[in-house]
Scaffold this motif. Structure first.
Motif, PDB file in Angstrom:
ATOM      1  N   PRO A  13     -11.524  -1.815   1.612  1.00 17.39           N
ATOM      2  CA  PRO A  13     -10.884  -0.551   1.088  1.00 17.39           C
ATOM      3  C   PRO A  13      -9.307  -0.777   1.733  1.00 17.39           C
ATOM      4  O   PRO A  13      -8.572  -0.599   0.993  1.00 17.39           O
ATOM      5  CB  PRO A  13     -11.535   0.466   2.111  1.00 17.39           C
ATOM      6  N   GLU A  14      -9.048  -1.511   2.754  1.00 21.34           N
ATOM      7  CA  GLU A  14      -7.777  -1.759   3.391  1.00 21.34           C
ATOM      8  C   GLU A  14      -7.145  -2.789   2.563  1.00 21.34           C
ATOM      9  O   GLU A  14      -5.896  -2.986   2.675  1.00 21.34           O
ATOM     10  CB  GLU A  14      -7.708  -2.138   4.806  1.00 21.34           C
ATOM     11  N   ASP A  15      -7.812  -3.574   1.340  1.00 21.45           N
ATOM     12  CA  ASP A  15      -7.035  -4.377   0.390  1.00 21.45           C
ATOM     13  C   ASP A  15      -6.581  -3.681  -0.690  1.00 21.45           C
ATOM     14  O   ASP A  15      -5.687  -4.050  -1.479  1.00 21.45           O
ATOM     15  CB  ASP A  15      -7.920  -5.154   0.054  1.00 21.45           C
ATOM     16  N   THR A  16      -6.851  -2.328  -0.851  1.00 16.67           N
ATOM     17  CA  THR A  16      -5.966  -1.467  -1.654  1.00 16.67           C
ATOM     18  C   THR A  16      -4.575  -1.362  -1.603  1.00 16.67           C
ATOM     19  O   THR A  16      -3.871  -1.178  -0.675  1.00 16.67           O
ATOM     20  CB  THR A  16      -6.734   0.051  -1.876  1.00 16.67           C
ATOM     21  N   ALA A  17      -4.014  -1.832  -2.671  1.00 13.71           N
ATOM     22  CA  ALA A  17      -2.475  -1.913  -2.694  1.00 13.71           C
ATOM     23  C   ALA A  17      -1.950  -2.387  -4.169  1.00 13.71           C
ATOM     24  O   ALA A  17      -2.822  -2.599  -5.001  1.00 13.71           O
ATOM     25  CB  ALA A  17      -1.989  -2.976  -1.802  1.00 13.71           C
ATOM     26  N   VAL A  18      -0.884  -2.170  -4.574  1.00 16.04           N
ATOM     27  CA  VAL A  18      -0.330  -2.806  -5.596  1.00 16.04           C
ATOM     28  C   VAL A  18       0.214  -4.391  -5.249  1.00 16.04           C
ATOM     29  O   VAL A  18       0.904  -4.585  -4.219  1.00 16.04           O
ATOM     30  CB  VAL A  18       1.052  -2.119  -5.989  1.00 16.04           C
ATOM     31  N   TYR A  19      -0.443  -5.213  -6.166  1.00 15.63           N
ATOM     32  CA  TYR A  19      -0.068  -6.714  -5.879  1.00 15.63           C
ATOM     33  C   TYR A  19       0.778  -7.230  -6.618  1.00 15.63           C
ATOM     34  O   TYR A  19       0.933  -7.035  -7.631  1.00 15.63           O
ATOM     35  CB  TYR A  19      -1.340  -7.457  -5.955  1.00 15.63           C
ATOM     36  N   TYR A  20       1.693  -8.049  -6.103  1.00 13.20           N
ATOM     37  CA  TYR A  20       3.064  -8.653  -6.547  1.00 13.20           C
ATOM     38  C   TYR A  20       2.749 -10.049  -6.432  1.00 13.20           C
ATOM     39  O   TYR A  20       2.737 -10.677  -5.620  1.00 13.20           O
ATOM     40  CB  TYR A  20       4.423  -8.152  -6.062  1.00 13.20           C
ATOM     41  N   CYS A  21       3.305 -10.874  -7.801  1.00 13.42           N
ATOM     42  CA  CYS A  21       3.452 -12.019  -7.344  1.00 13.42           C
ATOM     43  C   CYS A  21       5.053 -12.374  -7.511  1.00 13.42           C
ATOM     44  O   CYS A  21       5.923 -11.640  -7.921  1.00 13.42           O
ATOM     45  CB  CYS A  21       2.869 -13.089  -8.682  1.00 13.42           C
ATOM     46  N   ALA A  22       5.571 -13.489  -6.915  1.00  9.35           N
ATOM     47  CA  ALA A  22       6.736 -13.789  -6.818  1.00  9.35           C
ATOM     48  C   ALA A  22       7.100 -15.302  -6.840  1.00  9.35           C
ATOM     49  O   ALA A  22       6.409 -16.189  -6.350  1.00  9.35           O
ATOM     50  CB  ALA A  22       7.267 -13.066  -5.417  1.00  9.35           C
ATOM     51  N   ALA A  23       8.527 -15.801  -7.125  1.00 15.17           N
ATOM     52  CA  ALA A  23       8.675 -17.163  -7.446  1.00 15.17           C
ATOM     53  C   ALA A  23       9.947 -17.156  -6.120  1.00 15.17           C
ATOM     54  O   ALA A  23      10.750 -16.579  -5.998  1.00 15.17           O
ATOM     55  CB  ALA A  23       9.356 -17.347  -8.453  1.00 15.17           C
ATOM     56  N   ASN A  24       9.428 -18.055  -5.073  1.00 18.40           N
ATOM     57  CA  ASN A  24      10.463 -18.556  -3.949  1.00 18.40           C
ATOM     58  C   ASN A  24      11.545 -19.234  -4.419  1.00 18.40           C
ATOM     59  O   ASN A  24      11.387 -20.321  -5.050  1.00 18.40           O
ATOM     60  CB  ASN A  24       9.577 -19.298  -3.027  1.00 18.40           C
ATOM     61  N   ILE A  25      12.627 -19.079  -3.908  1.00 19.24           N
ATOM     62  CA  ILE A  25      13.796 -19.943  -4.211  1.00 19.24           C
ATOM     63  C   ILE A  25      14.860 -20.369  -3.042  1.00 19.24           C
ATOM     64  O   ILE A  25      15.596 -21.237  -3.031  1.00 19.24           O
ATOM     65  CB  ILE A  25      14.685 -19.500  -5.433  1.00 19.24           C
ATOM     66  N   GLN A  51      -2.274  -2.768  -9.763  1.00 19.01           N
ATOM     67  CA  GLN A  51      -3.067  -2.092  -8.864  1.00 19.01           C
ATOM     68  C   GLN A  51      -4.365  -2.724  -8.337  1.00 19.01           C
ATOM     69  O   GLN A  51      -5.216  -3.046  -9.537  1.00 19.01           O
ATOM     70  CB  GLN A  51      -3.110  -0.484  -9.428  1.00 19.01           C
ATOM     71  N   VAL A  52      -4.657  -2.679  -7.353  1.00 22.05           N
ATOM     72  CA  VAL A  52      -6.019  -3.016  -6.867  1.00 22.05           C
ATOM     73  C   VAL A  52      -6.375  -1.864  -6.110  1.00 22.05           C
ATOM     74  O   VAL A  52      -5.847  -1.635  -4.916  1.00 22.05           O
ATOM     75  CB  VAL A  52      -6.075  -4.544  -5.987  1.00 22.05           C
ATOM     76  N   THR A  53      -7.690  -1.436  -6.503  1.00 22.70           N
ATOM     77  CA  THR A  53      -8.157  -0.350  -5.733  1.00 22.70           C
ATOM     78  C   THR A  53      -9.723  -0.891  -5.385  1.00 22.70           C
ATOM     79  O   THR A  53     -10.571  -0.766  -6.177  1.00 22.70           O
ATOM     80  CB  THR A  53      -8.262   1.070  -6.526  1.00 22.70           C
ATOM     81  N   VAL A  54      -9.898  -0.669  -4.016  1.00 21.36           N
ATOM     82  CA  VAL A  54     -11.235  -0.873  -3.433  1.00 21.36           C
ATOM     83  C   VAL A  54     -12.038   0.311  -2.874  1.00 21.36           C
ATOM     84  O   VAL A  54     -11.308   0.847  -1.859  1.00 21.36           O
ATOM     85  CB  VAL A  54     -11.146  -1.903  -2.367  1.00 21.36           C
ATOM     86  N   SER A  55     -13.023   0.738  -3.377  1.00 17.91           N
ATOM     87  CA  SER A  55     -13.701   1.971  -2.831  1.00 17.91           C
ATOM     88  C   SER A  55     -14.751   1.518  -1.743  1.00 17.91           C
ATOM     89  O   SER A  55     -15.361   0.608  -1.825  1.00 17.91           O
ATOM     90  CB  SER A  55     -14.250   2.451  -4.107  1.00 17.91           C
ATOM     91  N   SER A  56     -14.929   2.464  -1.170  1.00 14.09           N
ATOM     92  CA  SER A  56     -15.759   2.357   0.196  1.00 14.09           C
ATOM     93  C   SER A  56     -17.188   2.855  -0.213  1.00 14.09           C
ATOM     94  O   SER A  56     -17.367   3.511  -1.271  1.00 14.09           O
ATOM     95  CB  SER A  56     -15.456   3.005   1.351  1.00 14.09           C
ATOM     96  N   ALA A  60       0.772  -1.162   0.209  1.00 15.13           N
ATOM     97  CA  ALA A  60       0.015   0.019  -0.142  1.00 15.13           C
ATOM     98  C   ALA A  60       0.860   1.168   0.035  1.00 15.13           C
ATOM     99  O   ALA A  60       2.093   1.313   0.408  1.00 15.13           O
ATOM    100  CB  ALA A  60      -0.858  -0.027   1.278  1.00 15.13           C
ATOM    101  N   PRO A  61       0.414   2.528  -0.369  1.00 13.68           N
ATOM    102  CA  PRO A  61       1.156   3.708  -0.501  1.00 13.68           C
ATOM    103  C   PRO A  61       1.671   3.862   0.954  1.00 13.68           C
ATOM    104  O   PRO A  61       0.936   3.954   1.677  1.00 13.68           O
ATOM    105  CB  PRO A  61       0.135   4.825  -0.823  1.00 13.68           C
ATOM    106  N   GLY A  62       3.233   4.202   0.876  1.00 14.26           N
ATOM    107  CA  GLY A  62       3.685   4.628   2.211  1.00 14.26           C
ATOM    108  C   GLY A  62       3.990   3.464   3.186  1.00 14.26           C
ATOM    109  O   GLY A  62       4.442   3.783   4.143  1.00 14.26           O
TER     110      GLY A  62
END
Length: 124
Positions: free
Chosen positions: A88-100, A119-124, A40-42
Protein backbone atom coordinates in the motif's frame (compact mmCIF):
# COMPACT_ATOMS: atom_id res chain seq x y z
CA UNK A 1 13.16 18.51 -26.21
CA UNK A 2 12.12 15.02 -25.14
CA UNK A 3 8.49 14.00 -24.81
CA UNK A 4 7.79 11.23 -22.31
CA UNK A 5 4.54 9.32 -21.97
CA UNK A 6 3.92 6.90 -19.08
CA UNK A 7 1.38 4.09 -19.11
CA UNK A 8 0.56 0.94 -17.19
CA UNK A 9 -0.67 2.32 -13.91
CA UNK A 10 -3.79 1.06 -12.19
CA UNK A 11 -5.34 -0.48 -9.11
CA UNK A 12 -3.84 -3.66 -7.70
CA UNK A 13 -4.07 -5.59 -4.46
CA UNK A 14 -1.15 -5.80 -2.07
CA UNK A 15 1.27 -8.48 -3.21
CA UNK A 16 0.35 -7.98 -6.84
CA UNK A 17 2.37 -6.72 -9.79
CA UNK A 18 2.27 -3.97 -12.38
CA UNK A 19 4.55 -2.97 -15.23
CA UNK A 20 4.92 0.69 -16.09
CA UNK A 21 6.13 1.87 -19.47
CA UNK A 22 7.66 5.17 -20.51
CA UNK A 23 7.67 5.88 -24.22
CA UNK A 24 10.01 8.52 -25.61
CA UNK A 25 9.64 8.75 -29.38
CA UNK A 26 12.73 10.03 -31.09
CA UNK A 27 16.31 9.07 -31.78
CA UNK A 28 17.78 10.75 -28.69
CA UNK A 29 16.28 8.35 -26.12
CA UNK A 30 19.30 6.07 -26.04
CA UNK A 31 21.62 8.91 -25.07
CA UNK A 32 19.86 9.67 -21.77
CA UNK A 33 20.09 8.21 -18.32
CA UNK A 34 16.45 7.62 -17.43
CA UNK A 35 14.72 7.52 -14.10
CA UNK A 36 11.48 6.78 -12.30
CA UNK A 37 10.18 8.94 -9.45
CA UNK A 38 6.95 8.81 -7.47
CA UNK A 39 4.85 11.25 -5.50
CA UNK A 40 2.29 10.26 -2.90
CA UNK A 41 -0.49 12.67 -1.87
CA UNK A 42 0.86 15.43 0.33
CA UNK A 43 4.44 14.24 -0.01
CA UNK A 44 7.48 15.22 -2.02
CA UNK A 45 8.47 13.53 -5.26
CA UNK A 46 11.07 10.87 -4.48
CA UNK A 47 13.49 8.72 -6.43
CA UNK A 48 12.55 5.15 -7.29
CA UNK A 49 15.07 3.87 -9.84
CA UNK A 50 17.41 4.92 -12.64
CA UNK A 51 19.12 3.21 -15.56
CA UNK A 52 22.18 4.10 -17.62
CA UNK A 53 21.89 4.80 -21.33
CA UNK A 54 23.09 1.29 -22.19
CA UNK A 55 20.97 -0.42 -19.54
CA UNK A 56 24.03 -2.01 -17.96
CA UNK A 57 23.85 0.00 -14.75
CA UNK A 58 20.78 0.32 -12.58
CA UNK A 59 20.13 2.17 -9.35
CA UNK A 60 17.32 1.74 -6.83
CA UNK A 61 15.89 3.36 -3.76
CA UNK A 62 16.26 1.10 -0.73
CA UNK A 63 12.49 0.92 -0.36
CA UNK A 64 12.07 -0.88 -3.71
CA UNK A 65 15.24 -2.98 -3.97
CA UNK A 66 14.45 -6.61 -4.64
CA UNK A 67 10.85 -5.81 -5.64
CA UNK A 68 11.15 -3.42 -8.60
CA UNK A 69 13.19 -3.85 -11.78
CA UNK A 70 14.02 -1.05 -14.18
CA UNK A 71 14.88 -1.83 -17.79
CA UNK A 72 14.95 -0.20 -21.20
CA UNK A 73 14.69 -1.09 -24.86
CA UNK A 74 16.52 1.55 -26.86
CA UNK A 75 15.30 0.09 -30.16
CA UNK A 76 11.75 0.86 -29.01
CA UNK A 77 12.67 4.09 -27.19
CA UNK A 78 10.90 2.74 -24.14
CA UNK A 79 11.76 2.27 -20.48
CA UNK A 80 9.98 -0.06 -18.07
CA UNK A 81 9.45 -0.49 -14.37
CA UNK A 82 8.39 -3.96 -13.30
CA UNK A 83 6.86 -3.73 -9.85
CA UNK A 84 6.33 -6.91 -7.85
CA UNK A 85 5.21 -7.58 -4.28
CA UNK A 86 3.46 -4.23 -4.22
CA UNK A 87 2.59 -2.65 -0.90
CA UNK A 88 0.00 0.00 0.00
CA UNK A 89 2.86 2.42 0.64
CA UNK A 90 3.81 2.14 -3.04
CA UNK A 91 0.64 4.06 -3.87
CA UNK A 92 1.64 7.22 -5.75
CA UNK A 93 1.77 8.93 -9.10
CA UNK A 94 4.79 7.55 -10.93
CA UNK A 95 6.80 9.77 -13.26
CA UNK A 96 9.50 8.94 -15.75
CA UNK A 97 12.22 11.45 -16.46
CA UNK A 98 15.27 12.03 -18.65
CA UNK A 99 18.49 13.05 -16.93
CA UNK A 100 20.71 15.67 -18.52
CA UNK A 101 22.69 17.05 -15.56
CA UNK A 102 24.45 13.88 -14.50
CA UNK A 103 24.84 12.56 -10.97
CA UNK A 104 23.38 12.09 -8.47
CA UNK A 105 20.66 10.22 -10.32
CA UNK A 106 18.51 10.17 -7.20
CA UNK A 107 17.95 13.92 -7.28
CA UNK A 108 15.05 15.21 -9.34
CA UNK A 109 16.99 18.42 -10.08
CA UNK A 110 19.30 16.47 -12.42
CA UNK A 111 16.38 15.57 -14.71
CA UNK A 112 15.13 18.03 -17.33
CA UNK A 113 12.27 16.22 -19.04
CA UNK A 114 9.27 14.66 -17.30
CA UNK A 115 6.21 12.70 -18.27
CA UNK A 116 2.69 13.50 -17.09
CA UNK A 117 2.63 10.66 -14.56
CA UNK A 118 0.58 7.51 -14.12
CA UNK A 119 -1.38 6.60 -10.99
CA UNK A 120 -0.55 3.41 -9.10
CA UNK A 121 -2.89 2.43 -6.28
CA UNK A 122 -2.22 -0.58 -4.08
CA UNK A 123 -5.09 -1.72 -1.88
CA UNK A 124 -4.56 -3.59 1.39
Amino acid sequence: QVQLVESGGGLVQAGGSLRLSCAAPGRTFSSYVMGWFRQAPGKERIFVAAISWSGQNTYYADSVKGRFTISRDNAKSTMYLQMNSLKPEDTAVYYCAANIYGRPYSRSETYAYWGQGTQVTVSS
